[in-house]
Design an enzyme around this catalytic site. Structure first.
Site, mmCIF file in Angstrom:
data_model
loop_
_atom_site.group_PDB
_atom_site.id
_atom_site.type_symbol
_atom_site.label_atom_id
_atom_site.label_comp_id
_atom_site.label_asym_id
_atom_site.label_seq_id
_atom_site.Cartn_x
_atom_site.Cartn_y
_atom_site.Cartn_z
ATOM 1 N N GLU A 43 0.843 -1.191 0.000
ATOM 2 C CA GLU A 43 0.000 0.000 0.000
ATOM 3 C C GLU A 43 0.883 1.248 0.000
ATOM 4 O OE1 GLU A 43 -3.820 1.836 2.456
ATOM 5 O OE2 GLU A 43 -2.386 0.577 3.539
ATOM 6 N N LYS A 112 -9.829 1.622 -2.629
ATOM 7 C CA LYS A 112 -10.095 1.203 -1.250
ATOM 8 C C LYS A 112 -11.536 1.518 -0.878
ATOM 9 C CE LYS A 112 -7.721 1.521 3.246
ATOM 10 N NZ LYS A 112 -6.546 2.133 3.894
ATOM 11 N N CYS A 153 -5.692 -2.917 2.746
ATOM 12 C CA CYS A 153 -5.516 -2.650 4.172
ATOM 13 C C CYS A 153 -6.811 -2.798 4.989
ATOM 14 C CB CYS A 153 -4.886 -1.271 4.359
ATOM 15 S SG CYS A 153 -4.107 -1.030 5.984
#
EC number: 3.5.1.3
Length: 276
Positions: A43, A112, A153
């Site tokens: 990331e 995301k 994440c």
């Protein structure tokens, strides 16, 4: 093909974007030389992680970073999961993972979905939503080896996403992620093993290397977990390339031995996807 080699690049990220891109591409080439078929970056591989950095480092896709990723994927005939970068599109910023095939073409772009907005008193407060907008789509891509599902994440905390990916035929879930020194030791490995066992899939995470001087200190410990919940390999905190040979026969055996995917009670519950 029932086996393939996965490589996770735990990159030491600096404040100089061009250096990050050059170093990332160099490590991708090294992974390919070692026989990796699918390679993932971490990331925010091209920028420091932080809401104050996202606007400064953001770029469009295609742009400087993704053009280089496309080139190195084609040069080495690999599938390249481009970690994530701050993406600018139509006046909004996203935390975005771009995936490129062996021909250098963009296969999918994952933004995301779940933004990292947390407050653990006395330890960490972070609010991605100060600068970022959330994505609103599922992201998978097919390879000759298996179908791969993507998250970034904080997406890993949401079991529903992994369940939908498994239902859509994914056998490997990849989460480029940068957990911190509070959530990392508590939940990083736990969540990976949970997602793997719950859905009988391989789970891989690619973290930046730890930099104690950074404003946001990443936990590191990039990891690969098998469908039994066993940690196959795990990095330390330094810059490295983590390799794992993925055996899809093992996945099939586990699903036959404990057939939970066939035993779900759709008459009692379901996880529903609102979009394709």
């Amino acid at each position: 093909m029932s086996t393939f080699r996965l490589a996770l690049i735990q990159l030491q990220v600096s404040s100089i974007k061009s250096d990050n891109i050059t170093r990332a591409c160099s490590l991708v080439r090294e992974a390919a030389k070692q026989g990796a078929n699918i390679v993932s970056l971490p990331e925010c591989f091209n920028s420091p992680y932080g809401t104050n950095y996202f606007p400064e480092y953001a770029e469009k896709i295609p742009g400087e970073s993704t053009k280089k990723l496309s080139e190195v994927a084609k040069e080495n005939s690999i599938y390249l999961i481009g970690g994530s970068i701050p993406e600018e599109d139509d006046g909004k910023l996203y935390n975005t993972c771009a995936v490129f095939g062996p021909d250098g073409n963009l296969l999918v772009k994952h933004r995301k979905i779940h933004l990292f907005d947390i407050d653990v008193p006395g330890k960490i407060t972070f609010q991605e939503s100060k600068t970022l907008s959330p994505g609103d789509s599922f992201s998978t891509f097919d390879t000759p080896y298996c179908r791969v599902g993507l998250g970034i994440c904080y997406d890993m905390r949401f079991a529903e996403l992994a369940q939908i990916y498994a239902r859509r035929g994914c056998q490997l879930l990849v989460y480029p992620g940068a957990f911190n020194m509070t959530t990392g030791p508590a939940h990083w490995e736990l969540l990976q093993r949970a997602r793997a066992v719950d859905n009988q899939v391989y789970v891989a995470t690619a973290s930046p290397a730890r930099d104690e001087k950074a404003s946001y200190v990443a936990w590191g410990h990039s990891t690969v977990v098998d469908p039994w919940g066993q940690v196959l390999t795990k990095a330390g905190t330094e810059e490295t390339i983590l390799y794992s040979d993925i055996d899809l026969k093992k996945l099939s055996e586990i699903r036959q031995q404990i057939p939970i995917l066939k035993q779900k009670r759709a008459d009692l519950y379901s996880v529903e996807s609102k979009k394709p």
